[in-house]
Write a protein that holds these residues in place. Structure first.
Motif, PDB file in Angstrom:
ATOM      1  N   ALA A 293     -16.945  -0.218   2.864  1.00  0.00           N
ATOM      2  CA  ALA A 293     -17.496   0.018   4.088  1.00  0.00           C
ATOM      3  C   ALA A 293     -16.503   0.771   5.139  1.00  0.00           C
ATOM      4  CB  ALA A 293     -17.974  -1.049   4.742  1.00  0.00           C
ATOM      5  N   LEU A 294     -15.318   0.024   5.283  1.00  0.00           N
ATOM      6  CA  LEU A 294     -14.259   0.756   6.274  1.00  0.00           C
ATOM      7  C   LEU A 294     -13.755   1.869   5.836  1.00  0.00           C
ATOM      8  CD1 LEU A 294     -12.302  -2.347   7.058  1.00  0.00           C
ATOM      9  CD2 LEU A 294     -13.701  -1.269   8.470  1.00  0.00           C
ATOM     10  N   LEU A 295     -13.610   2.137   4.477  1.00  0.00           N
ATOM     11  CA  LEU A 295     -13.088   3.416   4.137  1.00  0.00           C
ATOM     12  C   LEU A 295     -13.939   4.668   4.063  1.00  0.00           C
ATOM     13  CD1 LEU A 295     -10.509   2.574   1.186  1.00  0.00           C
ATOM     14  CD2 LEU A 295     -10.187   3.109   3.626  1.00  0.00           C
ATOM     15  N   SER A 296     -15.450   4.229   3.682  1.00  0.00           N
ATOM     16  CA  SER A 296     -16.252   5.247   3.723  1.00  0.00           C
ATOM     17  C   SER A 296     -16.555   5.631   5.425  1.00  0.00           C
ATOM     18  CB  SER A 296     -17.534   4.924   3.113  1.00  0.00           C
ATOM     19  OG  SER A 296     -18.228   3.883   3.964  1.00  0.00           O
ATOM     20  N   PHE A 297     -16.318   4.704   6.163  1.00  0.00           N
ATOM     21  CA  PHE A 297     -16.709   5.127   7.354  1.00  0.00           C
ATOM     22  C   PHE A 297     -15.427   6.196   7.981  1.00  0.00           C
ATOM     23  CE2 PHE A 297     -14.950   4.125  11.590  1.00  0.00           C
ATOM     24  CZ  PHE A 297     -15.996   4.437  12.699  1.00  0.00           C
ATOM     25  N   ALA A 298     -13.991   5.840   7.570  1.00  0.00           N
ATOM     26  CA  ALA A 298     -13.369   6.867   8.052  1.00  0.00           C
ATOM     27  C   ALA A 298     -13.353   8.258   7.335  1.00  0.00           C
ATOM     28  CB  ALA A 298     -11.852   6.091   7.476  1.00  0.00           C
ATOM     29  N   GLY A 299     -13.739   7.971   5.899  1.00  0.00           N
ATOM     30  CA  GLY A 299     -13.863   9.370   5.129  1.00  0.00           C
ATOM     31  C   GLY A 299     -15.190  10.315   5.791  1.00  0.00           C
ATOM     32  N   SER A 300     -16.079   9.725   6.078  1.00  0.00           N
ATOM     33  CA  SER A 300     -17.093  10.373   6.657  1.00  0.00           C
ATOM     34  C   SER A 300     -16.857  10.988   7.926  1.00  0.00           C
ATOM     35  CB  SER A 300     -18.235   9.374   7.026  1.00  0.00           C
ATOM     36  OG  SER A 300     -18.677   8.683   5.741  1.00  0.00           O
ATOM     37  N   LEU A 301     -15.952  10.305   8.765  1.00  0.00           N
ATOM     38  CA  LEU A 301     -15.620  10.789  10.203  1.00  0.00           C
ATOM     39  C   LEU A 301     -14.800  11.942   9.961  1.00  0.00           C
ATOM     40  CD1 LEU A 301     -15.122   7.795  12.647  1.00  0.00           C
ATOM     41  CD2 LEU A 301     -16.811   9.683  12.397  1.00  0.00           C
ATOM     42  N   VAL A 302     -13.626  11.853   8.870  1.00  0.00           N
ATOM     43  CA  VAL A 302     -12.643  12.813   8.619  1.00  0.00           C
ATOM     44  C   VAL A 302     -13.641  14.317   8.237  1.00  0.00           C
ATOM     45  CG1 VAL A 302     -10.938  13.722   7.363  1.00  0.00           C
ATOM     46  CG2 VAL A 302     -10.717  11.603   8.172  1.00  0.00           C
ATOM     47  N   PHE A 303     -14.544  13.875   7.360  1.00  0.00           N
ATOM     48  CA  PHE A 303     -15.605  15.089   6.754  1.00  0.00           C
ATOM     49  C   PHE A 303     -16.044  15.646   7.975  1.00  0.00           C
ATOM     50  CE2 PHE A 303     -15.349  13.877   2.215  1.00  0.00           C
ATOM     51  CZ  PHE A 303     -14.703  14.993   1.863  1.00  0.00           C
ATOM     52  N   ALA A 304     -16.728  14.990   8.481  1.00  0.00           N
ATOM     53  CA  ALA A 304     -17.576  15.558   9.621  1.00  0.00           C
ATOM     54  C   ALA A 304     -16.701  16.447  10.799  1.00  0.00           C
ATOM     55  CB  ALA A 304     -18.209  14.387  10.651  1.00  0.00           C
ATOM     56  N   ARG A 305     -15.355  15.667  11.012  1.00  0.00           N
ATOM     57  CA  ARG A 305     -14.527  16.548  11.879  1.00  0.00           C
ATOM     58  C   ARG A 305     -14.189  17.696  11.458  1.00  0.00           C
ATOM     59  NH1 ARG A 305     -14.535  15.916  17.121  1.00  0.00           N
ATOM     60  NH2 ARG A 305     -12.719  15.072  17.964  1.00  0.00           N
ATOM     61  N   PHE A 306     -14.056  17.990  10.269  1.00  0.00           N
ATOM     62  CA  PHE A 306     -13.407  19.164   9.514  1.00  0.00           C
ATOM     63  C   PHE A 306     -14.737  20.216   9.362  1.00  0.00           C
ATOM     64  CE2 PHE A 306     -13.704  21.629   5.483  1.00  0.00           C
ATOM     65  CZ  PHE A 306     -12.406  22.189   5.569  1.00  0.00           C
ATOM     66  N   LEU A 307     -15.845  19.489   9.174  1.00  0.00           N
ATOM     67  CA  LEU A 307     -16.917  20.642   8.859  1.00  0.00           C
ATOM     68  C   LEU A 307     -17.459  21.030  10.477  1.00  0.00           C
ATOM     69  CD1 LEU A 307     -19.129  18.766   6.445  1.00  0.00           C
ATOM     70  CD2 LEU A 307     -17.896  20.789   6.062  1.00  0.00           C
ATOM     71  N   GLN A 308     -17.080  20.220  11.495  1.00  0.00           N
ATOM     72  CA  GLN A 308     -17.502  20.604  12.660  1.00  0.00           C
ATOM     73  C   GLN A 308     -16.529  21.765  13.194  1.00  0.00           C
ATOM     74  OE1 GLN A 308     -17.258  17.432  15.657  1.00  0.00           O
ATOM     75  NE2 GLN A 308     -17.829  18.876  17.289  1.00  0.00           N
ATOM     76  N   ARG A 309     -15.458  21.769  12.743  1.00  0.00           N
ATOM     77  CA  ARG A 309     -14.558  23.049  13.152  1.00  0.00           C
ATOM     78  C   ARG A 309     -14.240  24.142  12.450  1.00  0.00           C
ATOM     79  NH1 ARG A 309      -9.054  19.628  14.868  1.00  0.00           N
ATOM     80  NH2 ARG A 309     -10.211  18.250  16.439  1.00  0.00           N
ATOM     81  N   TRP A 310     -14.512  23.975  10.933  1.00  0.00           N
ATOM     82  CA  TRP A 310     -14.324  24.985   9.975  1.00  0.00           C
ATOM     83  C   TRP A 310     -15.370  25.522   9.269  1.00  0.00           C
ATOM     84  CZ3 TRP A 310      -9.887  21.616  10.529  1.00  0.00           C
ATOM     85  CH2 TRP A 310      -9.055  22.251  11.398  1.00  0.00           C
ATOM     86  N   VAL A 311     -16.543  24.860   9.480  1.00  0.00           N
ATOM     87  CA  VAL A 311     -17.544  25.309   8.755  1.00  0.00           C
ATOM     88  C   VAL A 311     -18.944  25.981   9.466  1.00  0.00           C
ATOM     89  CG1 VAL A 311     -19.407  24.770   6.878  1.00  0.00           C
ATOM     90  CG2 VAL A 311     -17.137  24.003   6.653  1.00  0.00           C
TER      91      VAL A 311
END
Lengths: 84, 161
Positions: free
Chosen positions: A66-84
């Motif tokens: 639960a904790l790691l998928s939260f962190a991973g999803s946030l990282v992915f969302a941040r990445f896609l917000q800036r570069w996709v």
């Protein structure tokens, strides 16, 4: 098999399969939504398996996921917000 | 089979149903916004229902403490992740709008501030052109034929999601 294991089986089949299909189709952000949902479903499946097998120490796995998928999803969302 | 066991089973079945339905909804609906709408209840409602079932079954709170804590983590982080993803979808849509506008330099629209302007502004401009067309064509009340090409171009822009 008790009710908890049956519930875990149903979730793993009917819950994870649609997430998998979503994750291999359409655009990047739609795939991210499928990944987030798959993380939630996998966490609940691990909780139910721990209860079904009667091993309370297995719950640690669900908590960590639960904790790691939260962190991973946030990282992915941040990445896609800036570069996709 | 005690009453407590039955209550736990009912909560478990309800939670599993919510999660499976939201998974199927995410599979069926098109677009990232709609998918997000269907993905949100799985963590905030389905997970909490399943955790409540586990807690009722355990009866002693300390033995179900980690279950409840895990479900609380899911319920708290679910909306955060949903908001972050929706923000990413919005940023992508805005970039696509700007890119589409740059691709057609001849069709600059005066008075439009930028990509942050919402749809109503575009609608008003389209209406303005239609009113112009109506005046030029006199009795043609519908007035959409003279401007059909432009309005079709505008309307065919895919909305968010």
């Amino acid at each position: 098999m008790n009710a908890w294991l049956w519930a875990a089986t149903v979730l793993a089949v009917a819950g994870l399969a649609p997430c998998l299909v979503v994750t291999v189709r359409s655009g990047a952000l739609e795939r991210l939504v499928g990944l987030e949902l798959a993380g939630v479903v996998a966490t609940v499946v691990l909780l139910l398996l721990a209860q079904g097998f009667g091993r309370s120490s297995y719950v640690d796995l669900a908590l960590v996921l639960a904790l790691l998928s939260f962190a991973g999803s946030l990282v992915f969302a941040r990445f896609l917000q800036r570069w996709v | 089979m005690t009453v407590r066991h039955i209550i736990a089973l009912v909560l478990l079945v309800a939670g599993v149903t919510v999660i499976v339905l939201s998974c199927l909804g995410v599979l069926v609906v098109p677009g990232a916004y709609q998918k997000l709408h269907f993905a949100a209840p799985a963590s905030s409602l389905g997970g909490v229902l399943v955790g409540a079932g586990l807690a009722v079954e355990a009866a002693v709170f300390t033995s179900a403490f980690k279950d409840v804590f895990t479900v609380l983590v899911l319920a708290v982080t679910g909306p955060v992740v949903t908001t972050a993803t929706a923000r990413a979808v919005r940023a992508r849509d805005q970039r696509q709008d700007v890119q589409r506008r740059d691709d057609r330099p001849g069709e600059d629209r005066p008075g439009e501030a930028g990509p942050t302007e919402g749809r109503p502004t575009e609608g008003r401009h389209i209406e303005g052109r239609h009113i112009e067309g109506r005046h030029i064509e006199g009795r043609h009340i519908e007035g959409r034929h003279s401007d059909d090409r432009h309005s079709d171009d505008r309307h065919s822009e895919p909305g968010p999601g």
